[in-house]
Design a protein around this motif. Structure first.
Motif, PDB file in Angstrom:
ATOM      1  N   GLY A  43       1.009  -1.160   0.026  1.00 45.77           N
ATOM      2  CA  GLY A  43       0.023  -0.092   0.059  1.00 45.77           C
ATOM      3  C   GLY A  43       0.887   1.208  -0.106  1.00 45.77           C
ATOM      4  O   GLY A  43       0.401   2.396  -0.832  1.00 45.77           O
ATOM      5  N   THR A  47       0.621   3.984  -2.894  1.00 48.08           N
ATOM      6  CA  THR A  47       0.039   5.472  -2.629  1.00 48.08           C
ATOM      7  C   THR A  47       1.203   6.415  -2.876  1.00 48.08           C
ATOM      8  O   THR A  47       0.965   7.474  -3.009  1.00 48.08           O
ATOM      9  CB  THR A  47      -0.342   5.566  -1.311  1.00 48.08           C
ATOM     10  OG1 THR A  47       0.663   4.868  -0.414  1.00 48.08           O
ATOM     11  CG2 THR A  47      -1.753   4.455  -1.170  1.00 48.08           C
ATOM     12  N   PHE A  79      -4.317  11.377  -0.236  1.00 50.28           N
ATOM     13  CA  PHE A  79      -3.229   9.960  -0.615  1.00 50.28           C
ATOM     14  C   PHE A  79      -1.891  10.323   0.051  1.00 50.28           C
ATOM     15  O   PHE A  79      -1.235   9.227   0.259  1.00 50.28           O
ATOM     16  CB  PHE A  79      -3.050  10.020  -2.136  1.00 50.28           C
ATOM     17  CG  PHE A  79      -4.026   9.100  -2.842  1.00 50.28           C
ATOM     18  CD1 PHE A  79      -4.321   7.953  -2.657  1.00 50.28           C
ATOM     19  CD2 PHE A  79      -5.162   9.561  -3.813  1.00 50.28           C
ATOM     20  CE1 PHE A  79      -5.303   7.060  -3.216  1.00 50.28           C
ATOM     21  CE2 PHE A  79      -5.845   9.086  -4.266  1.00 50.28           C
ATOM     22  CZ  PHE A  79      -6.110   7.723  -4.079  1.00 50.28           C
ATOM     23  N   LEU A  82      -2.666   9.210   3.539  1.00 52.41           N
ATOM     24  CA  LEU A  82      -2.697   7.708   3.388  1.00 52.41           C
ATOM     25  C   LEU A  82      -1.311   7.062   3.210  1.00 52.41           C
ATOM     26  O   LEU A  82      -0.999   6.097   4.013  1.00 52.41           O
ATOM     27  CB  LEU A  82      -3.486   7.020   2.322  1.00 52.41           C
ATOM     28  CG  LEU A  82      -3.745   5.624   2.085  1.00 52.41           C
ATOM     29  CD1 LEU A  82      -4.401   5.057   3.573  1.00 52.41           C
ATOM     30  CD2 LEU A  82      -4.525   5.330   0.943  1.00 52.41           C
ATOM     31  N   MET A  83      -0.637   7.538   2.457  1.00 51.55           N
ATOM     32  CA  MET A  83       1.042   7.060   2.282  1.00 51.55           C
ATOM     33  C   MET A  83       1.656   7.044   3.600  1.00 51.55           C
ATOM     34  O   MET A  83       2.285   6.041   4.120  1.00 51.55           O
ATOM     35  CB  MET A  83       1.680   7.956   1.418  1.00 51.55           C
ATOM     36  CG  MET A  83       3.110   7.370   1.097  1.00 51.55           C
ATOM     37  SD  MET A  83       3.902   8.694  -0.302  1.00 51.55           S
ATOM     38  CE  MET A  83       4.026  10.029   0.853  1.00 51.55           C
TER      39      MET A  83
END
Length: 557
Positions: A43, A47, A79, A82-83
């Motif tokens: 992930g 991302t 994003f 999220l990263m």
């Protein structure tokens, strides 16, 4: 004697053990944790690709005079957050997984340690063993928390970014593809030299760790002979060897990062120059919009940032590889053979013969200590081994205890080779009393039982009563549950406690190793009286230099 604790009988499983197998078993056992790490790594990589693309789209939209969508801006920040969250999750999960690996490795090392032969144990320096359990295992933990997983993640990130750049700016992708083999070659050179330096550093540190307890153990002799400076110089030599090895490691680490930074700057300059050249052929490869330029610049930093961090990761990995080599060396040491059902092999037993040496020859290294020794001890007989210092009396006990195997001949207890008797049954077969008492952490009761659940409280009281220690123990604040410390017993009482420890399991054979050598006359008398009570109806083999103080048959060694 420590045979009250049962070692594993399935030694065959330990013989094939190495760091890789321990790690694989941990991965399978922690499958959900492993899956979480894989998802977090994947992930974070995916991302990381999206924010530069979204930012490039935003800039291109703005340069054309169009209004940027609020959702596009929201996606960019979303994003990015999220990263960061996935990166944090990856680090947290890796720390937990590294601790699981550490626990599994140390447990496996202790299993191996308890299964080693006495010969293998005597050839291990204490400092070397400690450094494997502590320093080397810690480096293997770092292999996961900040090493191989991070390196794999960075490598995947580089490949992913190259794929994106290929569709955005083929010229830059070509430049990076040309540059990567050089980076790989340079990285391999750094890797090999750092591995050599790390291994040498580990060896030097283990020598230094071994020197400290050796110095403390012999401090009286060192001071009496005025050898403090000599011991300090030896320690300085070990530290110097470690320092020189670390200097080499630090040199390659210091060189690696600046080289990567310079290459980063060169690539950016080349791309910018070509994109501004005005040549149609060059622009077909390097031409790009403002938004693409921002995205590409972002991707370049994302490529060289993980490549730069590979320097630290390589150092961590090489340190861990050095630790893995040393741990695997320990796992490969000779261990106790797998024990079979010794009762099926008890075909050599002779009537009334409890102990028999048949033409036994034994050597330490190449120096023979026993040469064709043969004797028998009948059941219920009391025998004293006598002889000059170094004649092999203590070696006979080590052979009887199954710590060593004879080079030639056989050492039999009730017709069974001593080394074939399982550790779980040894304590109920023979008791061993040494010259000095070896305390274990715990209460008075636990000094006697050695945490053996088969020895009941009634057995403990009976052994203490037999040795004359019962009243002394009951006078303590908590009786048998009193925590043990050096000052609660006198030297003679500690020796009586050692006899009680040997007698508690009701063994058929007693082995007494110069147990009155360090006692005064009155204390020796008390200990000998306790021994007479404990030795009743038992086979006894003792070691003594004073033949006139012994009873029973004397065997001259």
């Amino acid at each position: 004697m420590h045979s009250g604790t049962c070692s594993k009988l399935n030694s065959g499983t330990h013989s094939s053990k190495n760091v890789g197998s321990v790690m694989w078993r941990t991965i399978k056992k922690q499958k959900w944790l492993s899956a979480g790490i894989v998802c977090a790594v994947a992930g974070a990589i995916l991302t990381a690709l999206l924010p530069p693309l979204i930012l490039g789209t935003i800039i291109d939209t703005m340069t054309t005079g169009n209004v940027v969508s609020f959702y596009l801006i929201l996606a960019y920040f979303g994003f990015t957050l999220l990263m960061g969250a996935l990166e944090s999750s990856r680090e947290g999960l890796l720390i937990v997984f590294g601790q699981k690996i550490t626990h599994a490795l140390r447990s496996s090392l202790m299993d191996k340690y308890t299964d080693l032969t006495a010969d293998a144990l005597t050839h291990q320096e204490p400092g070397s063993v400690v450094s494997r359990f502590v320093g080397d295992v810690d480096t293997v933990e770092n292999l996961f928390t900040s090493g191989i997983i991070s390196m794999f993640s960075d490598a995947c990130k580089i490949v992913s970014i190259l794929a994106v750049i290929w569709f955005r700016n083929k010229g830059l992708a070509i430049v990076l593809l040309v540059l990567l083999p050089f980076l790989f070659w340079f990285t391999r050179i750094v890797q090999k030299n750092m591995l050599t330096a790390q291994i040498e550093n580990r060896r030097a540190v283990s020598r230094a760790l071994g020197h400290v307890p050796q110095t403390l153990h012999n401090i009286r002799t060192i001071r009496s002979l005025g050898k403090e400076n000599y011991m300090a110089e030896r320690y300085d030599t070990c530290i110097g060897e470690s320092y020189r090895a670390m200097e080499q490691t630090n040199f390659y680490d210091a060189v690696y990062s600046p080289v990567i930074l310079i290459l980063n700057a060169v690539v950016v300059a080349v791309v910018m120059l070509f994109s501004a050249s005005g040549n149609a052929n060059v622009l077909s490869l390097f031409g790009m919009s403002a938004g693409t330029a921002v995205a590409v610049m972002n991707y370049i930093s994302q490529i060289f940032s993980p490549v730069e961090s590979l320097g630290m990761e390589i150092q961590t990995i090489q340190s861990a590889v050095a630790g893995v080599h040393r741990i695997n060396e320990f796992f490969s040491l000779e261990q106790l053979p797998e024990k079979t059902d010794y009762r099926k092999e008890s075909t050599q037993k002779k009537d009334n013969v409890f102990v028999e040496f048949q033409n036994v020859t034994f050597a330490y290294e190449e120096q023979n200590v026993l040469n064709g020794l043969s004797f028998q001890v009948k059941e219920g007989e009391q025998v004293t081994l006598s002889g000059r210092t170094g004649a092999g009396k203590s070696t006979i006990f080590k052979l009887l205890l199954g710590l060593y195997e004879p080079k030639e001949g056989s050492v039999l207890i009730q017709g069974v080779p001593a080394q074939d008797i399982p550790d779980a049954e040894k304590r109920h077969l023979f008791g061993y009393v040494e010259q000095a008492f070896h305390m274990v952490p715990g209460t008075v009761k636990e000094q006697i039982t050695l945490y053996d659940p088969s020895i009941t409280m009634e057995d403990v009281r009976a052994a203490a009563q037999m040795t004359g220690l019962s009243d002394t123990i009951m006078s303590l604040e908590n009786g048998y549950d009193t925590p043990c410390s050096d000052e609660i017993f006198s030297q003679g009482q500690w020796q009586l406690l050692s006899i009680a420890r040997a007698a508690a399991a009701k063994p058929k054979l007693l082995l007494l190793d110069e147990i009155t050598a360090n006692l005064d006359a009155q204390t020796e008398k008390e200990v000998l009286q306790a021994l007479m009570r404990v030795s009743e109806n038992r086979t006894v083999i003792s070691i003594s230099h004073r033949v006139n103080a012994t009873t029973g048959r004397v065997i001259q060694i």
